[in-house]
Design an enzyme around this catalytic site. Structure first.
Site, mmCIF file in Angstrom:
data_model
loop_
_atom_site.group_PDB
_atom_site.id
_atom_site.type_symbol
_atom_site.label_atom_id
_atom_site.label_comp_id
_atom_site.label_asym_id
_atom_site.label_seq_id
_atom_site.Cartn_x
_atom_site.Cartn_y
_atom_site.Cartn_z
ATOM 1 N N PHE A 106 -13.027 35.777 -45.614
ATOM 2 C CA PHE A 106 -12.692 36.252 -46.953
ATOM 3 C C PHE A 106 -11.188 36.216 -47.183
ATOM 4 O O PHE A 106 -10.405 36.631 -46.329
ATOM 5 C CB PHE A 106 -13.150 37.703 -47.146
ATOM 6 N N ASP A 107 -10.806 35.744 -48.366
ATOM 7 C CA ASP A 107 -9.468 35.950 -48.878
ATOM 8 C C ASP A 107 -9.373 37.425 -49.298
ATOM 9 O O ASP A 107 -10.391 38.116 -49.386
ATOM 10 C CB ASP A 107 -9.256 35.021 -50.081
ATOM 11 N N LEU A 108 -8.164 37.914 -49.563
ATOM 12 C CA LEU A 108 -7.987 39.316 -49.949
ATOM 13 C C LEU A 108 -7.649 39.469 -51.430
ATOM 14 O O LEU A 108 -8.464 39.961 -52.212
ATOM 15 C CB LEU A 108 -6.896 39.958 -49.093
ATOM 16 N N ASP A 109 -6.454 39.040 -51.840
ATOM 17 C CA ASP A 109 -6.020 39.221 -53.224
ATOM 18 C C ASP A 109 -6.818 38.328 -54.169
ATOM 19 O O ASP A 109 -6.859 37.108 -53.999
ATOM 20 C CB ASP A 109 -4.525 38.894 -53.356
#
Length: 224
Positions: free
Chosen positions: A17-20
């Site tokens: 997963f990416d965060l922002d």
């Protein structure tokens, strides 16, 4: 972004997963700190659209390429930005439905890793504050010195850490919101599902295997 379907349904060995823009809605806090940075340096503050374009890619690179700073100027600007953002970044809310999706994936026994261009130390604090760290096998982000910063390098490091724990990464998938996520994952042979609730443009949906507009859609693609 046009919604695509993923066929055939696949069983993923791990999910990155990416965060922002994918887990947390951080654009307002990031752009506010960017505006503060430009103002503090005595520069005109770019438009909201330009500020928003900084959300996602490694910031040091964007300061060089988009703002036109040289290396010394980029580092000075980055430090001003970090000082301000460090006082505000824990305010960013988790997107609706994401916490429940992470819980479902974790309960299903699917290893989850974070792969973000945000500094790893800060990313850990974000997940801790949101009560989400418990769902992640690995939390991988950029190094404070920016030696590890590109999405391709961060994804590679996340996969390396997972493999060191004996986790099968042969059928991994990346969940992100920007074309940078797709390119960085593809550099490591990992396909990407793009989420519409993030900060990407329709053009950034190119080369993804699916685009989803809700966590329910994403859950169906990841869990069947």
């Amino acid at each position: 972004m046009p919604t695509q379907t993923l066929a055939p349904t696949r069983t993923w060995s791990t999910v990155l997963f990416d965060l922002d823009g994918t887990i947390v809605d951080s654009a307002a806090d990031i752009t506010a700190s960017l505006a503060h940075m430009f103002s503090s340096l005595g520069l005109d503050v770019p438009s909201d659209d330009v500020l928003r374009s900084y959300v996602g890619p490694p910031l040091l690179d964007s300061l060089r390429l988009t703002a036109g700073f040289d290396d010394a100027e980029a580092w000075e600007a980055l430090n001003v930005y970090r000082d301000h953002y460090g006082e505000h970044f824990l305010r960013s809310p988790v997107f609706p439905g994401v916490a429940g999706l992470l819980e479902r994936l974790h309960a299903a026994g699917i290893p989850i890793a974070l792969a973000t261009s945000k500094p790893e130390s800060m990313a850990r604090q974000v997940l801790d504050h949101a009560g989400l760290s418990q769902y992640f096998t690995e939390i991988t982000g950029a190094s404070d010195d920016e030696e590890l910063s590109t999405k391709a390098d961060v994804v590679r490091e996340a996969l390396r850490r997972l493999q060191a724990k004996g986790i099968d990464t042969s059928n991994a998938v990346m969940i992100g919101d920007r074309g940078y996520d797709t390119l960085g994952a593809a550099a490591n042979g990992v396909p990407t599902i793009l989420v519409e609730w993030g900060y990407g443009s329709p053009a950034e949906a190119a080369d993804t295997i699916a685009v989803v507009h809700s966590t329910d859609q994403l859950r169906n693609l990841l869990l069947g």
